[in-house]
Motif scaffolding. Structure first.
Motif, PDB file in Angstrom:
ATOM      1  N   GLU A 150       0.711   4.096  -2.963  1.00 20.37           N
ATOM      2  CA  GLU A 150       0.512   5.513  -2.667  1.00 20.37           C
ATOM      3  C   GLU A 150       1.503   6.387  -3.460  1.00 20.37           C
ATOM      4  O   GLU A 150       1.120   7.410  -4.026  1.00 20.37           O
ATOM      5  CB  GLU A 150       0.718   5.714  -1.164  1.00 20.37           C
ATOM      6  N   ASP A 175       0.828  -1.222   0.000  1.00 25.12           N
ATOM      7  CA  ASP A 175       0.000   0.000   0.000  1.00 25.12           C
ATOM      8  C   ASP A 175       0.858   1.267   0.000  1.00 25.12           C
ATOM      9  O   ASP A 175       0.456   2.293  -0.540  1.00 25.12           O
ATOM     10  CB  ASP A 175      -1.012  -0.002   1.159  1.00 25.12           C
ATOM     11  N   GLU A 176       2.068   1.177   0.567  1.00 24.60           N
ATOM     12  CA  GLU A 176       2.959   2.346   0.524  1.00 24.60           C
ATOM     13  C   GLU A 176       3.418   2.588  -0.918  1.00 24.60           C
ATOM     14  O   GLU A 176       3.509   3.724  -1.375  1.00 24.60           O
ATOM     15  CB  GLU A 176       4.194   2.121   1.404  1.00 24.60           C
TER      16      GLU A 176
END
Ligand code: F6R
Length: 369
Positions: free
Chosen positions: A189, A185-186
């Motif tokens: 992003e 998810d990082e």
């Protein structure tokens, strides 16, 4: 072919949102996973590398310096950036666990090519980040990640620089994904943030009226200094390089933190100084440190030309001019903060009556050592 622009350089500055967009295209899924199958290096080899060395010259080396901050942060692999001609003639510590990344717009720079050969002889894996298809450097490397900036005609590099940063960031994110140093998810992003960049770059170009006007007013200036910190440091050096090569005036980029270690002696009344200010939303106290630098040089009578993020009112009391750029995460800021500097150099050189596409003594690709 200049598309209605006065110079190729002007056109290529305007091509930058597209260059970043095209370099991202097709290299990640909608869910934010990197798909760099084109690299074709054994994943096992990439998992085992313990050092990255970026080799390049000029503007491409500044792109490498920007990428160092991001790749080290995402991948926890040490990244060195070295001018190709220096790398080649020392005795660099390179082995099978070293990934050498050669960055070149033309793919023909002889200094960089010789460094590629040297690295491969020492057993390193060499990955090329190159703009020109069919050129020599990718042919002699183990792998290639093309920048999709399109042909760059003006001698001074602009859109290739933004595309090089973008491609190197994709490589960094891919390694982070492969080696598990960042959560999915990082990574997703950052990818979303990268996807938002073309529009922000377009906005900087659309809002460039004031920087153009200032550049024309400054046509007779004999020296300009550039200060930056963190990723703003290579941006400062790139801003200085553009001005030297196009306008033939003295220009120098410094790390803002270095000011008190010597360069502050150069600050005198009327000296124009560009300062690239990090985001106030970013980490640590970087922002306030650079704002103090602006204050110090202003107090000595210098003319402060500040590049800051929209909404950063803290710079206003110390700035003679502020050029605002859209808010971005710190690591992506070079993609917007370098643009006013490119435009400044292009416009100032034009105001001096110079040919920005063909600066004196320079060639588009340097095929001699
Ligand atoms: C600066 C510039 C040069 C090149 C350098 C490397 O505007 O154009 O500094 O960046 O000569 O060239 P490439 O990227 O073709 O290897």
């Amino acid at each position: 072919e200049k598309g209605g622009f006065p110079s190729f350089m002007d056109k290529e500055i305007h091509d930058q949102p597209q260059a970043v967009h095209d370099t991202l295209l097709g290299r990640m899924t909608a869910a934010g996973r990197l798909t760099l199958d084109e690299i074709r290096v054994d994943e096992q080899v990439l998992r085992q590398i313990d050092k990255i060395i970026v080799i390049a010259c000029g503007t491409a080396a500044y792109a490498g310096q920007v990428a160092k901050y991001a790749i080290e942060h995402w991948c926890r692999i040490p990244v060195e950036v070295e001018l190709a001609h220096e790398f080649r003639y020392r005795d660099p510590v390179v082995n099978a666990k070293t990934l050498v990344v050669a960055v070149s717009q033309s793919g023909e720079t002889m200094d960089t090519l010789m460094a590629v050969r040297h690295a491969r002889e020492q057993g390193a894996t060499v990955l090329a980040i190159v703009n020109t298809h069919g050129s020599t450097i990718p042919r002699e490397s183990d792998a290639v990640l093309y920048t999709h900036a399109g042909p760059e005609v003006a001698v001074a590099s602009t859109k290739a620089f933004l595309a090089q940063i973008t491609a190197a960031y994709l490589l960094g994110l891919y390694l982070a994904q492969l080696r598990g140093t960042k959560f999915p998810d990082e990574i997703a992003e950052v990818i979303d943030d990268l996807r938002a960049m073309p529009e922000k770059i377009a906005k900087v170009i659309a809002d460039s009226g004031r920087v153009r006007q200032i550049a024309r007013w400054m046509a007779d200036t004999s020296s300009v200094l550039f200060l930056g910190r963190h990723v703003g440091y290579p941006v400062a050096m790139e801003g200085a390089l553009k001005l030297k090569e196009l306008a033939y005036i003295h220009a120098e980029g410094f790390a803002a933190g270095e000011l008190k270690h010597g360069p502050i002696a150069l600050i005198e009344p009327g000296q124009p100084v560009f300062i690239i200010v990090p985001s106030p939303r970013g980490r640590d106290s970087l922002h306030s440190k650079v704002v103090s630098n602006i204050q110090e040089i202003r107090a000595r009578g210098a003319r402060t030309l500040v590049i800051a993020e929209e909404g950063d009112d803290a710079v206003l009391p110390f700035a003679d001019e502020v050029f605002f750029v859209p808010q971005t995460p710190t690591l992506l800021a070079p993609l917007v903060s370098v643009v006013p500097l490119q435009i400044f150099a292009c416009e100032l050189a034009t105001a001096r009556g110079l040919d920005v596409d063909q600066p004196r003594n320079l060639a588009k690709s340097v095929t001699v050592e």
